[in-house]
Write a protein that holds these residues in place. Structure first.
Motif, PDB file in Angstrom:
ATOM      1  N   UNK A 214       7.370 -15.306   0.520  1.00  0.00           N
ATOM      2  CA  UNK A 214       6.581 -16.350   1.192  1.00  0.00           C
ATOM      3  C   UNK A 214       5.195 -15.850   1.583  1.00  0.00           C
ATOM      4  N   UNK A 215       5.126 -14.621   2.077  1.00  0.00           N
ATOM      5  CA  UNK A 215       3.854 -14.144   2.619  1.00  0.00           C
ATOM      6  C   UNK A 215       3.046 -13.257   1.672  1.00  0.00           C
ATOM      7  N   UNK A 216       3.402 -13.316   0.400  1.00  0.00           N
ATOM      8  CA  UNK A 216       2.560 -12.641  -0.592  1.00  0.00           C
ATOM      9  C   UNK A 216       1.180 -13.295  -0.558  1.00  0.00           C
ATOM     10  N   UNK A 217       0.148 -12.471  -0.475  1.00  0.00           N
ATOM     11  CA  UNK A 217      -1.194 -13.021  -0.387  1.00  0.00           C
ATOM     12  C   UNK A 217      -1.617 -13.280   1.051  1.00  0.00           C
ATOM     13  N   UNK A 218      -0.686 -13.128   1.980  1.00  0.00           N
ATOM     14  CA  UNK A 218      -0.979 -13.400   3.390  1.00  0.00           C
ATOM     15  C   UNK A 218      -0.756 -12.143   4.235  1.00  0.00           C
ATOM     16  N   UNK A 219       0.354 -11.463   3.944  1.00  0.00           N
ATOM     17  CA  UNK A 219       0.753 -10.332   4.771  1.00  0.00           C
ATOM     18  C   UNK A 219       0.955  -9.100   3.878  1.00  0.00           C
ATOM     19  N   UNK A 220       0.136  -8.089   4.091  1.00  0.00           N
ATOM     20  CA  UNK A 220       0.212  -6.915   3.208  1.00  0.00           C
ATOM     21  C   UNK A 220       1.511  -6.132   3.439  1.00  0.00           C
ATOM     22  N   UNK A 221       2.111  -6.256   4.622  1.00  0.00           N
ATOM     23  CA  UNK A 221       3.400  -5.598   4.849  1.00  0.00           C
ATOM     24  C   UNK A 221       4.469  -6.181   3.924  1.00  0.00           C
ATOM     25  N   UNK A 222       4.495  -7.497   3.832  1.00  0.00           N
ATOM     26  CA  UNK A 222       5.470  -8.127   2.942  1.00  0.00           C
ATOM     27  C   UNK A 222       5.212  -7.744   1.487  1.00  0.00           C
ATOM     28  N   UNK A 223       3.946  -7.649   1.134  1.00  0.00           N
ATOM     29  CA  UNK A 223       3.624  -7.223  -0.228  1.00  0.00           C
ATOM     30  C   UNK A 223       4.131  -5.809  -0.483  1.00  0.00           C
ATOM     31  N   UNK A 224       3.991  -4.957   0.521  1.00  0.00           N
ATOM     32  CA  UNK A 224       4.453  -3.574   0.381  1.00  0.00           C
ATOM     33  C   UNK A 224       5.975  -3.536   0.218  1.00  0.00           C
ATOM     34  N   UNK A 225       6.673  -4.381   0.974  1.00  0.00           N
ATOM     35  CA  UNK A 225       8.144  -4.415   0.881  1.00  0.00           C
ATOM     36  C   UNK A 225       8.573  -4.896  -0.507  1.00  0.00           C
ATOM     37  N   UNK A 226       7.928  -5.943  -0.982  1.00  0.00           N
ATOM     38  CA  UNK A 226       8.253  -6.458  -2.321  1.00  0.00           C
ATOM     39  C   UNK A 226       8.008  -5.377  -3.368  1.00  0.00           C
ATOM     40  N   UNK A 227       6.878  -4.704  -3.244  1.00  0.00           N
ATOM     41  CA  UNK A 227       6.537  -3.639  -4.198  1.00  0.00           C
ATOM     42  C   UNK A 227       7.608  -2.546  -4.186  1.00  0.00           C
TER      43      UNK A 227
END
Ligand code: C2E
Ligand code: MG
Ligand code: MG
Ligand code: MG
Length: 284
Positions: A214-227
């Motif tokens: 959901x927060x891809x593009x919004x929250x870099x922490x979530x992007x890091x977790x997805x990565x």
């Protein structure tokens, strides 16, 4: 809702204890109503399975679908699992419902096979179905009755199911997997399991929980977790599904990281069988 009701209670000058007792009573009444309704729903055939496509992010091909339960309530309309699955679990009704789901989903997937759409169907299992003692038999029965090849069935379990009874669950999953059935961990990243379980359990696929997507593009922490989840899955040679893709931006991000499969409103909402067939015809 509770806050508003509470405010109301105070404004009316009522005693809080009494207010809470009434609240609890009404919750209990509501649950009892759902429970009784659910028993009837099973007998009267009010339960439905909807199907949401799973799309290969490299080829854009629909490779499968997730079966998601709905209750076509005679008075309240189409109900989502959020309003009755927990009650079905608490009351044990999930065993009967789960059996129906397995039979129905396998049968439907076989029908699509026969129409030329070879798709893998993913089915959600609740922890209570593992307690029942006959899950293996139920699954084998559903495959036999429908004629669906085992490799076209995927079972989704959550981390909490996985760790609730580690020995028995992993043995059962091993047995199922030796038949060719695949296992996915649903809502991955939201539970309390340790990464070491990924080694101990026979897991084919991780499904990245939609809260991270959901927060891809919004929250870099979530992007890091997805990565990180994608890296873990790939290095353990597991497949990946990202849930809850709604935007092009989320899709691009996930594709860029090499995420295998996507699911979400961006592609399609869960559809009743006829609409799913139409969806497939329109894509080919
Ligand atoms: P789940 O297995 O994680 O299923 C994914 C949920 O995300 C589904 O909700 C689906 O409709 C929703 N979803 C998919 N794409 C998007 C999107 O792009 N945006 C948003 N906001 N949501 C999206 P649903 O159908 O309401 O199911 C909720 C949960 O209920 C499921 O979560 C699963 O835990 C449970 N459930 C559903 N069907 C069954 C079933 O047949 N058996 C059991 N035991 N549990 C089920
Ligand atoms: Mg699921
Ligand atoms: Mg999920
Ligand atoms: Mg869930």
């Amino acid at each position: 809702m509770a806050d508003a009701a509470m405010y109301h209670a105070k404004a009316n000058g009522r005693n809080n204890a009494q207010f809470f007792t009434e609240q609890i009573d009404s919750v209990a009444r509501e649950r009892l109503q759902v429970e009784n309704g659910l028993r009837l729903a099973i007998q009267q055939g009010e339960l439905r399975l909807y199907y949401q496509p799973l799309v290969d992010l490299k080829t854009n091909v629909v490779v499968g679908m997730e079966a998601l339960i709905r209750w076509e309530h005679p008075e309240r309309g189409l109900l989502s699992p959020g309003s009755f699955v927990e009650i079905a679990e608490d009351t044990g009704l999930i065993s009967i419902i789960g059996e129906w789901i397995l039979g129905e989903a396998c049968h439907q997937a076989k029908q699509w096979n026969d129409q030329g759409f070879a798709l893998q169907v993913a089915i959600n299992l609740s922890v209570r179905q593992f307690d029942s003692g006959n899950l293996h038999q139920t699954i084998v029965h559903a495959l036999r009755q429908s004629g669906l090849p085992a490799r076209q069935l995927k079972l989704e379990i959550t981390e909490s199911t996985m760790i609730s009874n580690i020995e028995e669950t992993s043995q059962l999953l091993e047995r199922l997997r030796s038949l060719g059935i695949q296992i996915a961990i649903d809502d991955f990243g939201t539970g309390y399991s340790s990464l070491s379980y990924l080694k101990r359990f026979p897991i084919d696929t991780l499904k990245i929980d939609q809260s991270f997507v959901r927060d891809i593009g919004v929250d870099t922490d979530d992007e890091a977790i997805v990565t990180a989840i994608i890296a873990v899955a790939h290095s353990l040679k597991m497949g990946l599904v990202a849930e809850g893709i709604e935007t092009e931006r989320q899709l691009d991000f996930l594709r860029g990281l090499g995420c295998d499969i996507g699911q979400g409103y961006y592609f399609s909402k869960p559809l009743p069988p006829d609409a799913f067939t139409e969806f497939m015809k329109n894509r080919t």
